[in-house]
Design a protein around this motif. Structure first.
Motif, PDB file in Angstrom:
ATOM      1  N   VAL A 234      43.267  37.493  46.773  1.00 45.73           N
ATOM      2  CA  VAL A 234      42.890  38.768  46.447  1.00 45.73           C
ATOM      3  C   VAL A 234      43.475  39.862  48.017  1.00 45.73           C
ATOM      4  N   MET A 235      43.716  39.030  48.875  1.00 42.89           N
ATOM      5  CA  MET A 235      44.339  39.959  49.939  1.00 42.89           C
ATOM      6  C   MET A 235      45.741  40.255  49.750  1.00 42.89           C
ATOM      7  N   ARG A 236      46.344  39.509  49.118  1.00 42.51           N
ATOM      8  CA  ARG A 236      47.780  39.758  48.491  1.00 42.51           C
ATOM      9  C   ARG A 236      47.800  40.886  47.399  1.00 42.51           C
ATOM     10  N   VAL A 237      46.762  40.819  46.612  1.00 46.31           N
ATOM     11  CA  VAL A 237      46.667  41.912  45.311  1.00 46.31           C
ATOM     12  C   VAL A 237      46.499  43.242  46.223  1.00 46.31           C
ATOM     13  N   MET A 238      45.369  43.289  46.971  1.00 45.44           N
ATOM     14  CA  MET A 238      45.118  44.443  47.684  1.00 45.44           C
ATOM     15  C   MET A 238      46.335  45.032  48.313  1.00 45.44           C
ATOM     16  N   HIS A 239      47.190  44.212  49.013  1.00 44.63           N
ATOM     17  CA  HIS A 239      48.212  44.805  49.893  1.00 44.63           C
ATOM     18  C   HIS A 239      49.257  45.370  48.835  1.00 44.63           C
ATOM     19  N   GLN A 240      49.549  44.571  47.722  1.00 47.12           N
ATOM     20  CA  GLN A 240      50.175  45.053  46.663  1.00 47.12           C
ATOM     21  C   GLN A 240      50.031  46.440  46.116  1.00 47.12           C
ATOM     22  N   ALA A 310      50.414  56.792  35.674  1.00 49.35           N
ATOM     23  CA  ALA A 310      50.135  56.915  37.312  1.00 49.35           C
ATOM     24  C   ALA A 310      51.081  55.864  37.907  1.00 49.35           C
ATOM     25  N   VAL A 311      51.288  54.859  37.152  1.00 44.64           N
ATOM     26  CA  VAL A 311      51.847  53.685  37.885  1.00 44.64           C
ATOM     27  C   VAL A 311      52.708  52.967  36.529  1.00 44.64           C
ATOM     28  N   ARG A 312      53.614  52.588  37.005  1.00 42.21           N
ATOM     29  CA  ARG A 312      54.847  51.934  35.706  1.00 42.21           C
ATOM     30  C   ARG A 312      54.363  50.489  35.749  1.00 42.21           C
ATOM     31  N   TYR A 313      54.629  49.866  34.482  1.00 38.13           N
ATOM     32  CA  TYR A 313      54.632  48.473  34.363  1.00 38.13           C
ATOM     33  C   TYR A 313      55.349  47.806  35.326  1.00 38.13           C
ATOM     34  N   ASN A 314      56.569  47.880  35.462  1.00 36.00           N
ATOM     35  CA  ASN A 314      57.472  47.187  36.037  1.00 36.00           C
ATOM     36  C   ASN A 314      57.226  47.245  37.773  1.00 36.00           C
ATOM     37  N   ARG A 315      56.618  48.276  38.255  1.00 36.90           N
ATOM     38  CA  ARG A 315      56.375  48.333  39.642  1.00 36.90           C
ATOM     39  C   ARG A 315      54.969  47.556  40.068  1.00 36.90           C
ATOM     40  N   MET A 316      54.253  47.148  39.142  1.00 37.70           N
ATOM     41  CA  MET A 316      53.077  46.419  39.186  1.00 37.70           C
ATOM     42  C   MET A 316      53.218  44.882  40.013  1.00 37.70           C
ATOM     43  N   THR A 317      54.431  44.746  39.708  1.00 40.94           N
ATOM     44  CA  THR A 317      54.922  43.087  40.306  1.00 40.94           C
ATOM     45  C   THR A 317      56.230  43.194  41.087  1.00 40.94           C
ATOM     46  N   LYS A 318      56.579  44.359  41.166  1.00 43.40           N
ATOM     47  CA  LYS A 318      57.762  44.463  41.848  1.00 43.40           C
ATOM     48  C   LYS A 318      57.907  44.033  43.315  1.00 43.40           C
ATOM     49  N   ASP A 319      58.657  42.979  43.777  1.00 43.27           N
ATOM     50  CA  ASP A 319      58.635  42.601  45.011  1.00 43.27           C
ATOM     51  C   ASP A 319      57.558  41.858  45.458  1.00 43.27           C
ATOM     52  N   PHE A 320      56.968  41.622  44.257  1.00 53.15           N
ATOM     53  CA  PHE A 320      55.471  40.525  44.516  1.00 53.15           C
ATOM     54  C   PHE A 320      55.786  39.232  43.882  1.00 53.15           C
ATOM     55  N   ASP A 321      56.343  38.250  44.647  1.00 50.61           N
ATOM     56  CA  ASP A 321      56.716  36.971  44.056  1.00 50.61           C
ATOM     57  C   ASP A 321      55.350  36.295  44.281  1.00 50.61           C
ATOM     58  N   ASP A 322      55.365  35.380  43.196  1.00 52.04           N
ATOM     59  CA  ASP A 322      54.230  34.242  43.164  1.00 52.04           C
ATOM     60  C   ASP A 322      52.800  34.928  43.111  1.00 52.04           C
ATOM     61  N   ALA A 323      52.853  35.911  42.333  1.00 55.12           N
ATOM     62  CA  ALA A 323      51.442  36.502  42.147  1.00 55.12           C
ATOM     63  C   ALA A 323      50.266  35.933  41.499  1.00 55.12           C
ATOM     64  N   PRO A 324      49.097  36.152  42.302  1.00 57.94           N
ATOM     65  CA  PRO A 324      48.131  35.159  42.087  1.00 57.94           C
ATOM     66  C   PRO A 324      47.798  35.347  40.471  1.00 57.94           C
ATOM     67  N   ALA A 328      48.272  38.563  37.671  1.00 56.42           N
ATOM     68  CA  ALA A 328      49.483  38.370  36.803  1.00 56.42           C
ATOM     69  C   ALA A 328      49.176  38.381  35.425  1.00 56.42           C
ATOM     70  N   GLU A 329      47.875  37.878  34.968  1.00 53.87           N
ATOM     71  CA  GLU A 329      47.426  37.776  33.647  1.00 53.87           C
ATOM     72  C   GLU A 329      47.009  39.369  33.311  1.00 53.87           C
ATOM     73  N   ILE A 330      46.447  40.094  34.276  1.00 52.35           N
ATOM     74  CA  ILE A 330      45.833  41.480  34.253  1.00 52.35           C
ATOM     75  C   ILE A 330      47.138  42.385  33.619  1.00 52.35           C
ATOM     76  N   VAL A 331      48.466  42.045  34.591  1.00 51.88           N
ATOM     77  CA  VAL A 331      49.635  42.901  34.147  1.00 51.88           C
ATOM     78  C   VAL A 331      50.532  42.600  33.130  1.00 51.88           C
ATOM     79  N   GLU A 332      50.126  41.249  32.862  1.00 52.12           N
ATOM     80  CA  GLU A 332      50.984  40.742  31.674  1.00 52.12           C
ATOM     81  C   GLU A 332      50.232  41.248  30.357  1.00 52.12           C
ATOM     82  N   GLY A 333      48.967  41.545  30.696  1.00 49.99           N
ATOM     83  CA  GLY A 333      48.180  42.095  29.405  1.00 49.99           C
ATOM     84  C   GLY A 333      48.559  43.557  29.050  1.00 49.99           C
ATOM     85  N   PHE A 334      49.276  44.034  29.919  1.00 54.53           N
ATOM     86  CA  PHE A 334      49.912  45.382  29.671  1.00 54.53           C
ATOM     87  C   PHE A 334      51.197  45.668  29.120  1.00 54.53           C
TER      88      PHE A 334
END
Length: 339
Positions: A234-240, A310-324, A328-334
């Motif tokens: 959760v801390m990592r997602v908040m930071h992203q 308001a936010v691009r799909y590819n930005r959601m995981t940009k520079d976010f290696d090994d996302a929780p 990852a499942e939320i973003v993949e759903g988009f």
């Protein structure tokens, strides 16, 4: 006090760390307890071979310092290390590193002995209630912008002169340690930090404020590893998400989108993708209100922000290696955008 007083296994004064006390706060109290200035005390104990105050010692927690304090006060080593920011490893950030930005720990921006960052926060009401004012470890955490005890905003600088808090320099130019006063004094203008204005918590949304307050309480009272709201993922997602708030796309951005949803006015942030750990309190609190709103109901709110461009799909995981996995499942759903 003389050097002979410090050659025995235990020091004459052996203060224990107070609840959630920061390492440097404990060290300063020990110095004053022996009737010595901080620099004099450190020179007697560590000599010239080790310099204490030209680094973020709360973060680095060098073994030679923590071990010495543990041995000479009779405090278990684990308790001594509990005063350091390294103790947040595995809770606020996955792995400790000695340099660079460390997730959710405020930077001091140190240059020699000067500090250009506002890395030490405080609550004037807490300091006023202390029988002997001291500084808390949780006051170094970036998302912790409020005092949950007094339901007030924290401060990250002297309210009178605006300089960063450096309680270890409070004695500079003031004669002996006995004349220095307490740590609740601004080293620059002698303002009593205990009399700082009590500002009500700035809130854009009751749900987001409650989520944020629960997060702050977790770091003040101790993080429960089983709490889904406070684990490292959760801390990592908040930071992203905090990083996405400073990214704009075609004159629109996530920050402005959320402000529009909440009917809140956006504020001017320092330009560029500065990490949240280097920003002043007013910016961090603003960003945390927006992040908390997303996190309180992440999937549908992030989805609507994406649909509104308001936010691009590819930005959601940009520079976010090994996302929780949950993120990852939320973003993949988009990804199936045609649906």
């Amino acid at each position: 006090m003389t050097m002979r007083d410090f050659t025995s296994p235990l020091w004459p004064i052996r203060y224990k760390p107070l609840p959630d006390e920061l390492l440097t706060s404990w060290l300063v109290r020990l110095a004053y307890g022996h009737g010595l200035k901080v620099q004099t005390f450190c020179n007697l104990i560590f000599g010239n071979r080790h310099q204490v105050w030209n680094r973020d010692v709360d973060r680095l927690a060098p073994e030679w310092l923590v071990d010495e304090l543990s041995q000479r006060t009779g405090i278990p080593l684990a308790v001594a290390y509990g005063t350091t920011l390294r103790s947040y490893e595995g809770r606020l950030f996955p792995k400790f590193k000695s340099s660079g930005v460390l997730l959710w720990l405020q930077t001091l921006k140190m240059y020699h002995r000067k500090r250009e960052g506002y890395g030490v926060q405080f609550c004037g009401a807490c300091l006023a209630e202390d029988s002997l004012p001291y500084f808390r470890k949780a006051w170094r955490v970036s998302f912790n912008t409020i005092c949950i005890k007094h339901n007030r905003m924290l401060h990250d600088r002297c309210p009178q002169c605006g300089v960063a808090v450096m309680f270890h320099r409070m004695e500079m130019g003031r004669g002996s340690a006995f004349e220095a006063g307490s740590m609740a004094t601004c080293h620059e203008c002698s303002c009593d930090l205990r009399e700082s204005p009590l500002s009500p918590i700035i809130s854009y949304d009751t749900g987001a404020t409650a989520w944020h307050a629960r997060l702050c309480r977790s770091v003040v009272d101790g993080v429960d590893a089983g709490d889904a709201d406070v684990n490292v993922g959760v801390m990592r997602v908040m930071h992203q998400l905090s990083t996405l708030l400073t990214t704009r796309f075609q004159n629109r951005g996530l920050r402005q989108y959320i402000c529009n949803q909440l009917g809140a006015e956006d504020i001017a942030l320092h330009p560029g993708r500065m990490p949240i750990e280097t920003r002043p309190l007013v910016e961090r609190h603003h960003m945390m209100q927006l992040v908390a709103w997303l996190m309180a109901d992440l999937e549908p709110r992030l989805r609507e922000a994406w649909r509104a461009k308001a936010v691009r799909y590819n930005r959601m995981t940009k520079d976010f290696d090994d996302a929780p996995q949950f993120y990852a499942e939320i973003v993949e759903g988009f990804s199936n955008w045609r649906a």
